[in-house]
Design a protein around this motif. Structure first.
Motif, PDB file in Angstrom:
ATOM      1  N   ALA A  14       0.813  -1.219   0.000  1.00  0.00           N
ATOM      2  CA  ALA A  14       0.000   0.000   0.000  1.00  0.00           C
ATOM      3  C   ALA A  14       0.844   1.265   0.000  1.00  0.00           C
ATOM      4  O   ALA A  14       0.310   2.362  -0.094  1.00  0.00           O
ATOM      5  N   GLY A  15       2.170   1.105   0.118  1.00  0.00           N
ATOM      6  CA  GLY A  15       3.006   2.298   0.016  1.00  0.00           C
ATOM      7  C   GLY A  15       3.964   2.535   1.162  1.00  0.00           C
ATOM      8  O   GLY A  15       4.708   3.520   1.141  1.00  0.00           O
ATOM      9  N   ALA A  16       3.991   1.657   2.144  1.00  0.00           N
ATOM     10  CA  ALA A  16       4.960   1.832   3.232  1.00  0.00           C
ATOM     11  C   ALA A  16       6.345   1.423   2.748  1.00  0.00           C
ATOM     12  O   ALA A  16       6.517   0.317   2.232  1.00  0.00           O
ATOM     13  N   ALA A  17       7.324   2.291   2.929  1.00  0.00           N
ATOM     14  CA  ALA A  17       8.699   1.951   2.568  1.00  0.00           C
ATOM     15  C   ALA A  17       9.385   1.203   3.694  1.00  0.00           C
ATOM     16  O   ALA A  17      10.358   0.489   3.461  1.00  0.00           O
ATOM     17  N   VAL A  18       8.888   1.378   4.902  1.00  0.00           N
ATOM     18  CA  VAL A  18       9.489   0.773   6.086  1.00  0.00           C
ATOM     19  C   VAL A  18       8.379   0.094   6.888  1.00  0.00           C
ATOM     20  O   VAL A  18       7.283   0.648   7.015  1.00  0.00           O
ATOM     21  N   VAL A  19       8.690  -1.091   7.425  1.00  0.00           N
ATOM     22  CA  VAL A  19       7.750  -1.715   8.358  1.00  0.00           C
ATOM     23  C   VAL A  19       8.445  -1.901   9.700  1.00  0.00           C
ATOM     24  O   VAL A  19       9.555  -2.413   9.779  1.00  0.00           O
ATOM     25  N   HIS A  20       7.760  -1.413  10.737  1.00  0.00           N
ATOM     26  CA  HIS A  20       8.295  -1.485  12.092  1.00  0.00           C
ATOM     27  C   HIS A  20       7.531  -2.578  12.828  1.00  0.00           C
ATOM     28  O   HIS A  20       6.319  -2.497  13.003  1.00  0.00           O
ATOM     29  N   CYS A  21       8.276  -3.613  13.271  1.00  0.00           N
ATOM     30  CA  CYS A  21       7.623  -4.800  13.833  1.00  0.00           C
ATOM     31  C   CYS A  21       8.073  -5.103  15.259  1.00  0.00           C
ATOM     32  O   CYS A  21       9.261  -5.036  15.580  1.00  0.00           O
ATOM     33  N   HIS A  22       7.113  -5.452  16.066  1.00  0.00           N
ATOM     34  CA  HIS A  22       7.314  -6.156  17.326  1.00  0.00           C
ATOM     35  C   HIS A  22       6.855  -7.598  17.058  1.00  0.00           C
ATOM     36  O   HIS A  22       6.292  -7.896  16.010  1.00  0.00           O
ATOM     37  N   VAL A  23       7.088  -8.472  18.048  1.00  0.00           N
ATOM     38  CA  VAL A  23       6.472  -9.799  17.920  1.00  0.00           C
ATOM     39  C   VAL A  23       5.614 -10.069  19.152  1.00  0.00           C
ATOM     40  O   VAL A  23       5.788  -9.452  20.208  1.00  0.00           O
TER      41      VAL A  23
END
Ligand SMILES: [Zn+2]
Ligand SMILES: [Zn+2]
Ligand SMILES: [Zn+2]
Ligand SMILES: [Zn+2]
Lengths: 303, 303, 303, 303
Positions: free
Chosen positions: B45-54
């Motif tokens: 959808a256009g996010a260049a970065v994904v910030h993840c927790h688990v």
């Protein structure tokens, strides 16, 4: 829209603090008598309010001993010069962690006690004002945290309100001021709150003027504010606070030097602040005017 | 002096976070596969970065399990759509006190571990970016403190630099940004730092524009910044950050709603941010342009 | 202290202006019918207010002809779509000097007339709102000055108040806003004033956010404000104004382009602003809500 | 990010100005000898720069007479005390309109002359600095406009650059500062410009700190700035400017009073500013350091 400077300014003298400064200047008072005398001198020089911590009379190490607070209080209340008494309630929220690879358990230097214990000397001495450090944050030390949780602040704030002791909110960063407004919104603090904007204390709000003005713009119109800076920013912040509509705090808790290479006394710092304020065209007000302004009641010395 | 808006904006999708949100929306991903899928949808959808927790795949409770991070990382790196991976390093600094009358010992919910353990998944997965929560502060909970001492931040920051993983400094208040500059001054972080201005997280910096601009004015010229707001301030802060020269972050970590009464997916939030950015006249940039801008190196999936 | 954005926003469409733009876009309306039609289209697209100048129907050169204002007014009032009418009162304060070595006498292009003449069309048409350019300043042209002396502003402001036409104060710089407050203080304007913050018009206030926020911080709490930017800052300022608590103005008076290389219509600009406002989570309000908010009375078409 | 105050401050004494103040205080100097003497006294009290207008020696009415500038210049250059000479170039841009119903023709009091004539005394006297009032605006008078068109400012600015006389840009509002940056961008003024932020002059920028900081934030890093306030804001602005990183201007042009009810001399105002600056912890620098800082060359007295 014209310059909204404060033209009736009160000076708070923070005479000793809890910092490890007692060996860096002979003027940092240690014993109750020294603290009271330094406070009284500061009052004579123009401070309407004296903000006091207590220290072990021998070592100068910060203390929470009730007897020391009691003695300081009685000495100040018995003095010939009138002054509003402001006692710290900042002690008892100190954590020192065990280092970066094993933070827990906490180590020596930790002093984390309950709300009632933190407030014992306030309940005992009933100063006109006591401080409420309105958040949790890092300081310059690597493993230290000043800890005041929302729960603790609600509890201590309610005790102050119940005791009729005016809280002076210490806002070390913008979030602390925000939470203070929350305490008012919740009815824990009274609407006409008193806040001290503590600028440039690492690692709280830096003392650049943009940050300062963002905080000032967020102080509600019916509150009273004061501000201070550290070290050689102490006198600049006397001016900054007056210009922005506030009151001022100086003293050895925040700054040891009068000039480069010249150690200061509390009275000298008050005197210099006094001169700046008057040269800006404002008037320095005394303890009775502060009581009227803030709705404080003077207590008699215990006797 | 003319409006210095950012005309080449990257979007970070913060897809799940550590909040107790998993039961408030079915779209909050829990398992590594769900997290990776939601991240990949956000990237599409256009996010260049994904910030993840688990999170624990069953309960959705936040986790620090290496295997979960490993799976999320590998799934994202193996996806058809390219995206910059940003893993949290915020876990492991949680204290819950025992209440206002007996703060110590700390109680259940506390998770205070050493720097090496906090960084284990970063060392293992080598994401292009990981976060560095740049201070200690209260949150909304009565007895909780997010704890990152200066010592811990120096240690973790140095590990990130040594690993070649770009730290994204999370500044929740003005003092956090100030300390981040100190980390650069000490040579622990590289000069072209990346900072996320986290606005309106209780009890950090409030999200009024005066406070926001005070923080923006304090971001060094050679840094890159992004900003976000919470809840219904999420989309307003997309605009605010772009206008002030920054990049944007949206996603379920910070906000669950697309519209009043309508639960969002990460992809929908990215899509809406994308529309706002373009309507302001800026261009949304992709992961390769972000890597060039920030000096990141893409890692291949483990295999 | 939380983001004080405006959640009920009205859009003003400034449909034609007085700029030399008529040859740069076929969409800049010239004749009363074209101006009214473009205004009505803008209203249909979501503008609650239309701000109109008139032009010579043939050449497109700005005009002060009463008949042209009359026709625009009647056409708009007779339309099927409801809208608040806002007529400029900015004409008639133009000086063009004779160059740098002989500024006087003034030369062609000068149009400096008395207050009564400047207000003639307002007295005739009784729009719900008319503008009051609240100062004197340079524009981009080398020898031109927009001239509105304090005396002229007091006279025109009083006429507006006496006619029951709401002045929209145009503040092109911080001093204009200051003087507007003076007009209220003198009782010439009513306390609940309406002000348009005109950002980035050379050589008034630049449109950087620090300057904008300084102006916003100086708008009294009981006033209503709107703001606009020029050219490619038009849509960014839609967002900036809503975020700061204000309303928005778009239209061909301030910007001709929809996208790079794409000439806009007024309706398209309103539509895009509408989309931005809704994506920020605010609601676009209509003419009746604006009348209630500002205390305006709709006049019937002449007939 | 720490307080960026100026620690090496120069004081400009604006000794007489063009205001109708000569009958309101016996200390406002009129004749060239009085002006020079007052300037020299101010220099002895610590002013590194003296900013001079000239007046008719009898009436005290402002004048542009070359001989008067010449005499002031020679007297100051021949004095025993060293000081940087700053002559106004603000005269010759005065319009007085014929009232609100017939603004044109202009009436008595108007003095609108060409660029060459406005600069004649600068070309003749070659002061180290001369002022450039960087815009057109209303003042307190009902029918008066201070008129400096973009064309005029380009012409005068170029003459200053060609003469080797440093322009001190007078910015009375945010738009004036913006245009000054345009003059630098066009190569008319040199990059290391000098600007005076003139705060609270009706109807330019008000002197509240938000507006002041918005202007300060827009001063380029390689410029030097000073600031002043009027009347009882004069001393507050000494502090404000130093705190914000600038230099200061005091003197009878801007303020007649030393204290409530006490008329000041220029030397007394300089002396008080000097005290404030030193109490803030800054050093007052002299004319030679100013020349080094600004790249000025001292001219010998004509002889
Ligand atoms: Zn203290
Ligand atoms: Zn996160
Ligand atoms: Zn218009
Ligand atoms: Zn002057």
């Amino acid at each position: 829209m014209p310059l909204a400077m404060n033209r009736e300014v009160f000076i708070t003298a923070a005479v000793t603090g809890s910092g490890s400064t007692q060996d860096r200047s002979p003027h940092v008072p240690r014993s109750p008598q020294q603290i009271a005398d330094s406070a009284i001198d500061a009052a004579s020089a123009g401070a309407a309010v004296v903000h006091c911590h207590v220290r072990d009379p021998e070592t100068g190490v910060p203390s929470r001993a009730l007897a020391l607070y009691r003695e300081v209080t009685d000495r100040i209340r018995s003095a010939d010069v009138d002054v509003v008494l402001n006692l710290t309630a900042g002690m008892g929220g100190d954590i020192v962690f065990g280092g970066v690879e094993s933070p827990l358990p906490v180590v020596e230097g930790t002093d984390m006690v309950g709300a009632t214990e933190r407030m014992a000397h306030v309940a005992e001495c009933l100063p006109e004002i006591c401080t409420l450090d309105c958040g949790t944050m890092n300081f310059a030390e690597a493993d230290y945290v000043m800890t005041n949780t929302p729960g603790m602040l609600r509890a201590m704030g309610q005790m102050m309100t119940d005791l009729g002791v005016k809280p002076e909110i210490e806002a070390f960063d913008t979030g602390h001021l925000w939470f203070a407004k929350q305490l008012v919104a919740e009815g824990i603090l009274e609407p006409n709150a008193l806040v001290q904007l503590c600028m440039g204390v690492p690692w709280g709000a830096p003392d650049d003027l943009n940050t300062f003005m963002a905080m000032v713009n967020n102080v509600p119109d019916d509150w009273t504010f004061s501000a201070f800076g550290l070290g050689r920013s102490q006198m600049p912040y006397v001016a900054a606070s007056v210009l922005a509509g506030g009151n001022v705090r100086v003293g050895l808790e925040d700054n040891l030097m009068l000039d480069r290479g010249v150690l200061a006394t509390n009275a000298q710092l008050v005197e210099r602040a006094h001169g700046i304020i008057e040269n800006l065209g404002a008037r320095v007000i005394g303890p009775e005017e502060v009581r009227t302004k803030l709705g404080l009641t003077k207590r008699a010395p215990k006797g």
